[in-house]
Design an enzyme around this catalytic site. Sequence first.
Site, PDB file in Angstrom:
ATOM      1  N   GLU A   1      -1.604 -21.349   6.511  1.00 17.58           N
ATOM      2  CA  GLU A   1      -2.213 -20.681   5.368  1.00 17.58           C
ATOM      3  C   GLU A   1      -3.581 -21.270   5.047  1.00 17.58           C
ATOM      4  O   GLU A   1      -4.504 -20.544   4.683  1.00 17.58           O
ATOM      5  CB  GLU A   1      -1.305 -20.760   4.143  1.00 17.58           C
ATOM      6  CG  GLU A   1      -0.065 -19.882   4.227  1.00 17.58           C
ATOM      7  CD  GLU A   1      -0.392 -18.393   4.342  1.00 17.58           C
ATOM      8  OE1 GLU A   1      -1.411 -17.955   3.777  1.00 17.58           O
ATOM      9  OE2 GLU A   1       0.375 -17.681   5.010  1.00 17.58           O
TER      10      GLU A   1
ATOM     11  N   CYS B   1      -4.041  -0.669   6.787  1.00 17.03           N
ATOM     12  CA  CYS B   1      -4.923  -0.372   5.646  1.00 17.03           C
ATOM     13  C   CYS B   1      -6.264  -1.059   5.876  1.00 17.03           C
ATOM     14  O   CYS B   1      -6.689  -1.918   5.113  1.00 17.03           O
ATOM     15  CB  CYS B   1      -4.274  -0.849   4.349  1.00 17.03           C
ATOM     16  SG  CYS B   1      -4.970  -0.084   2.872  1.00 17.03           S
TER      17      CYS B   1
ATOM     18  N   CYS C   1      -3.873   5.904   7.723  1.00 19.32           N
ATOM     19  CA  CYS C   1      -2.868   6.354   6.753  1.00 19.32           C
ATOM     20  C   CYS C   1      -1.632   6.973   7.414  1.00 19.32           C
ATOM     21  O   CYS C   1      -0.530   6.874   6.880  1.00 19.32           O
ATOM     22  CB  CYS C   1      -3.504   7.340   5.785  1.00 19.32           C
ATOM     23  SG  CYS C   1      -4.859   6.623   4.833  1.00 19.32           S
TER      24      CYS C   1
ATOM     25  N   CYS D   1       1.075   4.541   7.810  1.00 17.45           N
ATOM     26  CA  CYS D   1       1.376   3.681   6.658  1.00 17.45           C
ATOM     27  C   CYS D   1       2.716   4.037   6.022  1.00 17.45           C
ATOM     28  O   CYS D   1       2.988   5.207   5.737  1.00 17.45           O
ATOM     29  CB  CYS D   1       0.266   3.800   5.620  1.00 17.45           C
ATOM     30  SG  CYS D   1       0.546   2.724   4.212  1.00 17.45           S
TER      31      CYS D   1
ATOM     32  N   CYS E   1       0.831   6.462  -1.930  1.00 15.82           N
ATOM     33  CA  CYS E   1      -0.524   5.928  -2.105  1.00 15.82           C
ATOM     34  C   CYS E   1      -1.467   6.975  -2.672  1.00 15.82           C
ATOM     35  O   CYS E   1      -1.578   8.078  -2.145  1.00 15.82           O
ATOM     36  CB  CYS E   1      -1.050   5.426  -0.762  1.00 15.82           C
ATOM     37  SG  CYS E   1      -2.729   4.792  -0.854  1.00 15.82           S
TER      38      CYS E   1
END
Length: 333
Positions: free
Chosen positions: A41, A192, A199, A202, A208
């Site tokens: 991270e 995205c 899309c 997705c 959305c």
Amino acid sequence: MQKLFPNERLGRKISKWYLLHGRHDLPWRKSISPYRVWISEIMLQQTQVVTAIPFFKRFMRQYPTLKSILGASEDEVLALWSGLGYYRRARYIFQTKEIIKNLYKGKFPKDFDSILSLPGIGRSTAGAIASIAHNQPFPILDTNVKRVLQRLHALPDNINDKLMWELATHIQDRKDLFPYTQGIMDLGATVCLTKEPLCKRCPLKKDCKSAFQLNTQISPRKIIQKKKMALKFYLFFDNEQFLAQKNNELSIWSGLWLLPPEIPINFVNKYTVSKDFTVTHQLSHRTLEITFVVCKMKRLLRPKTNHEYKTVKINSYFDLGMPKPITQLIKNL
DNA sequence: GAGACGTGGTC
DNA sequence: TGACCAAGTCT
């Protein structure tokens, strides 16, 4: 029965999508531990996945476990960060492992506020560690998640973080935190997309508010005027080694090993200049004009100087934390 | 809270 | 080729 957050249903779609379409082969997604999640991270802050992968693998070869890094020096950690950038992150890793050693008996803390208090770990990174490694329902909010949420709710640009954190909390799939947390990042990174979102692929296309809309551009980051900065370094070397100087200033490349910016008094007339040239090097916020003066010596002397220096074998420069332009120079020597 | 803090890839 | 983008945090 646990009460659902307003959008937890959507979070569930994301965790299910992850199981089928997520990036399961990323090295930090195998043998999950707080330590591995932490290092990955930190590396991934402002850094692309493809860039971080080789650094993560090298880091894990050197320090496979939290225990194995507890005895490392700051220089050793910085050496593994060499070429990755934002070197402050490496120094925070050193500081954090010192805290873990001294305050937490060598164990990575589980309590969210304890994790959050560690150097270099902000709310999002703490959320990633808590949710991925400890299965605790803390959200993450990186640019991937922000983009997904912004489009999902058709929010204007520059919406404040407070609302975004609430949305990030309410969409979590708290039953399947691991696939959810990885999934929302993968969704942002692979579907995205900033420029042209895919899309069709997705899992949230029916939910959305921006799906299949043309006007889904994310406004660009604020453009900052880059200041120019001139630097000069002398590379003194002989057949075997060169002279490095520690950068203890609080500025760019802080804590790294650089080259002396001036000629040590006792070096005068003891070298011949074999090359003298200037390169430009771009940082995120600054343009550097770096002049290198390459100075050959018969035998490298010890400099008379108040600065911290070191003579380094030319073929082992990679054992030192050094910035890109300088490793590049040594490599081509 | 705006600015500092690296590097590599893309177009 | 210069502008812009890519898993943030700290001061």
